[in-house]
Design an enzyme around this catalytic site. Structure first.
Site, PDB file in Angstrom:
ATOM      1  N   HIS A  93       0.803  -1.204  -0.038  1.00 31.59           N
ATOM      2  CA  HIS A  93      -0.071  -0.110   0.097  1.00 31.59           C
ATOM      3  C   HIS A  93       1.035   1.117  -0.139  1.00 31.59           C
ATOM      4  CE1 HIS A  93       0.848  -0.849   4.308  1.00 31.59           C
ATOM      5  NE2 HIS A  93       0.413   0.419   4.670  1.00 31.59           N
ATOM      6  N   HIS A 140       1.437   4.105   1.911  1.00 26.42           N
ATOM      7  CA  HIS A 140       1.926   4.697   3.308  1.00 26.42           C
ATOM      8  C   HIS A 140       3.527   4.592   3.315  1.00 26.42           C
ATOM      9  CE1 HIS A 140      -1.716   4.082   5.766  1.00 26.42           C
ATOM     10  NE2 HIS A 140      -1.941   4.919   4.908  1.00 26.42           N
ATOM     11  N   ASP A 196       5.973   4.650   5.092  1.00 20.57           N
ATOM     12  CA  ASP A 196       6.732   3.946   5.772  1.00 20.57           C
ATOM     13  C   ASP A 196       6.677   2.359   5.035  1.00 20.57           C
ATOM     14  OD1 ASP A 196       4.015   3.361   6.762  1.00 20.57           O
ATOM     15  OD2 ASP A 196       4.645   2.477   8.554  1.00 20.57           O
ATOM     16  N   HIS A 197       6.223   2.272   3.860  1.00 26.19           N
ATOM     17  CA  HIS A 197       5.937   1.036   3.132  1.00 26.19           C
ATOM     18  C   HIS A 197       6.733   1.630   1.709  1.00 26.19           C
ATOM     19  CE1 HIS A 197       3.496  -1.502   5.806  1.00 26.19           C
ATOM     20  NE2 HIS A 197       3.357  -0.464   6.425  1.00 26.19           N
ATOM     21  N   HIS A 204      -7.470  -1.020   5.758  1.00 26.79           N
ATOM     22  CA  HIS A 204      -6.340  -0.189   6.231  1.00 26.79           C
ATOM     23  C   HIS A 204      -6.498   0.810   5.475  1.00 26.79           C
ATOM     24  CE1 HIS A 204      -2.784   1.274   8.414  1.00 26.79           C
ATOM     25  NE2 HIS A 204      -2.094   1.325   7.064  1.00 26.79           N
ATOM     26  N   ASP A 244       0.048  -3.866   6.408  1.00 28.55           N
ATOM     27  CA  ASP A 244      -0.684  -3.589   7.657  1.00 28.55           C
ATOM     28  C   ASP A 244      -2.259  -4.049   7.605  1.00 28.55           C
ATOM     29  OD1 ASP A 244       1.686  -2.251   8.201  1.00 28.55           O
ATOM     30  OD2 ASP A 244       0.760  -0.096   8.022  1.00 28.55           O
ATOM     31  N   HIS A 294       5.233  -4.952  11.118  1.00 26.93           N
ATOM     32  CA  HIS A 294       5.648  -4.122  12.262  1.00 26.93           C
ATOM     33  C   HIS A 294       5.811  -4.938  13.304  1.00 26.93           C
ATOM     34  CE1 HIS A 294       4.822   0.186  10.791  1.00 26.93           C
ATOM     35  NE2 HIS A 294       3.814  -0.481   9.944  1.00 26.93           N
TER      36      HIS A 294
END
Length: 257
Positions: free
Chosen positions: A54, A56, A58-59, A113, A137, A175
């Site tokens: 996805h 985001h 942090d990905h 998410h 996530d 995570h």
């Protein structure tokens, strides 16, 4: 195919898939490029694929630098994420398949998410008797992702797809949230002996700074409340017999935990 778990930021995991004979690699959700580049250089591997679950930051934060180092790398992500992921070239939908290192990878569309989230699954093949699930996530060890762009009904449908996979599936979530997730799970599911035993095991592991990822899907089915919305005890605790409402109330309580 080998899988290497790389730590990034405070609690992110990046997963590097490698095939040593062909000297190729793919990376799932590169938060940062540097940890990936270090392993690729050390092992003499050519990065051929970036697999984003996805959009985001942090990905996908490492996409740009990895593309600069490997201009021929192919960037895969969900079709619904078009325009939100740097360098995306392939727009995946439910049921699509990719081949890497002579293994077939299946795509699941798992919104909740985010509206565009996908998961990647390597089913058992040949001498390999267990599957590998990279779920970003959507599903966490002991928990699930926040609903930023989706609804409880969407998330239940998405998690149902993942829950239907064999118990002997390794779950590579993005995570290190397990201990905190299980602390919450014990509040809503206190009489679950499988959960109690798992919590003690995870608590010991984290005191030693050991990772809890990957987990096994069979363990998640027994201990993760967000895969147990149809469990009578949890429905009683949430004061509803409706599965989606049970999930929604669990998620709401987790937000306040």
């Amino acid at each position: 195919m080998e899988i290497t778990r790389l730590s990034a930021l405070s609690d992110n995991y990046i997963f590097l898939l490698s095939e040593k004979e062909q000297k190729i690699a793919a990376v799932v959700d590169p938060t940062l490029a540097q940890p990936v580049l270090e392993v690729l250089h050390k092992q003499g591997l050519q990065l051929v694929a970036i697999l984003n679950t996805h959009h985001h930051r942090d990905h996908v934060g490492g996409n740009q630098a990895l593309i600069e180092h490997f201009p021929k790398v192919c960037v895969y992500a969900g079709a619904e994420d078009r325009g939100r992921i740097l360098g995306q070239q392939v727009f995946l939908k439910e049921g699509d398949r990719i081949t890497f290192a002579d293994r077939v990878l299946e795509v699941f569309f798992v919104p909740g998410h985010t509206r565009a989230h996908i998961a990647y699954y390597f089913p058992p093949q040949g001498d390999v008797t267990f599957g590998e699930l990279f779920c970003g996530d959507t599903l966490f060890s002991g928990g699930c992702g926040r609903l930023f762009e989706g609804t409880p009904a969407q998330m239940v449908k998405s998690l149902t797809k993942l829950r239907s996979l064999p118990d002997s599936t390794r779950v590579w979530c993005a995570h290190e949230y397990t201990l905190k997730n299980l602390e919450f799970a014990l509040v809503v599911d206190p009489d679950n002996t499988d959960l109690q035993n798992r919590f003690r095991f995870v608590q010991t592991a984290r005191l030693k700074n050991e990772a809890t990822i990957p987990t096994w899907l069979g363990v998640e089915k027994l201990t993760n409340p967000f895969l147990r919305w149809d469990n009578i005890s949890l429905q009683k605790a949430m004061r509803t017999t409706d599965p989606v409402q049970t999930f929604a109330r669990l998620r709401g309580q987790k937000e306040q935990f």
